[in-house]
Design an enzyme around this catalytic site. Sequence first.
Site, PDB file in Angstrom:
ATOM      1  CE  LYS A  61      -6.308   2.036  -0.327  1.00 47.98           C
ATOM      2  NZ  LYS A  61      -7.151   1.785   1.056  1.00 47.98           N
ATOM      3  CE  LYS A 102      -3.654   2.177   2.428  1.00 46.66           C
ATOM      4  NZ  LYS A 102      -4.401   2.164   3.869  1.00 46.66           N
TER       5      LYS A 102
HETATM    6 ZN    ZN Z   1      -5.403   3.507   8.236  1.00 48.92          ZN
END
Ligand code: ZN
Length: 322
Positions: free
Chosen positions: A247, A194
Site C-alpha cells: 500500500k 505500507k
Molecule cells: Zn492507523
Amino acid sequence: MRRLRRSESMRALVRETTLEPGDLIYPLFLCPGEGVRREVGSMPGVFQLSIDEAVREAEGAAALGIGGLLFFGLPESKDEEGTGAWDQNGIVQQGLRAIKNSTAAKKLVLIADVCLCEYTSHGHCGIIAETAEGWTVKNDPTLDLLAKTGASLALAGADVIAPSDMMDGRVGAIRTALDIAGCEDTPILSYASKFASAFYGPFREAADSAPQFGDRKSYQMDGANIREAMREIDLDLGEGTDMILMKPAMPYLDVIRAARERVDVPIGAYQVSGEYSMLQAAFAKGWLDRDRAILESLLGIRRAGADFAVTYFAKDAAKLLA
Ligand SMILES: [Zn+2]
C-alpha cells in the site's frame, strides 16, 4: 507482432494477465445509526454506512462475484487508547456479526482492518507518550492493544485479520492472541509494506482518522526505500503472516513486483483513496475514459504481481467484467 493483435478473440487467446471480480476486495466504512448512507466528499461513490446499509452493500457485492470486503469503523466516541477498537460491541464487531448472519457472508471473505487510528482521540495508530522532543508513538504497549483488537474481531466473525498500523512485532503479537482466543484457523493479512503517502488523504475523511498533530513517518515507511520494504515483508513472514498487502499500489508497482519475485505467499495491493479520487476527478472533468481507466488501473496492479486488489472501484469493475 501485429498478427496476434488482429481480433479481440486472438488478443484474448494470448492475453497474459487476467482480472476477475473475485480478485477484488471492496472496503466498507461502518458508522453508527440506521439507514445512514453518508457520501465521502473527496471520494464520490464511497459512503459511510450504518450496519443495515452495509448488509445491503455486502449482498450487492456478493451478487457481483466480488472476492471479499475490508472493514473500517467509525466509533460513537474516541479516547486516548482507542478502546473502541477491541470493544466486543464495537462498530466493526457489530457489523461483522450482522454480515456473518446474511446470505452474502457465504460468498465473501470478510477482512477486518486492525488499527487504532480510527478509535484514538489523537488519530495516531498507537499509544502516545510525551518525550523530550515532543511526542512518540510507543511500540510495545501498542502491541497489546492491537492483539486484543485482532482477537476481538476474529471472535466477532472476521475471516481474515489485517493489521495496518506498522508497529514492529504486531503480526507475532496478533498471532499469539488469535491462537489463545481459539482462532488458530484465522489467517493474517499484514500490511507488510505500507508507505507514508500523500495518497491516503481522502481516506482520512472517509474513516475520520486524520492525526491531530504530527505525521505518521515514524512508523509508516519512507517512499524511497524498496530494500526496507523487503525487510518488512521478511519480518512479517517470520512472525507468521499468511498473506501480505502492499500500500499504496500505483506509485509503488515496482515494490509489488519485487515482492512477487521474492516471496511465494499471496500478495494483495491496495489501490488507495487518493488513487481512486484522482481518477474520479478526471472522470468528472471528462478527461479520461472512465470504464477503460478503471480496468487498466487494476490490470496494472495484477500485472505487477498482486493476486488481488483492494479497491473502491470493486463494484464498478465487477460490473464491467460481467
Ligand atoms: Zn492507523
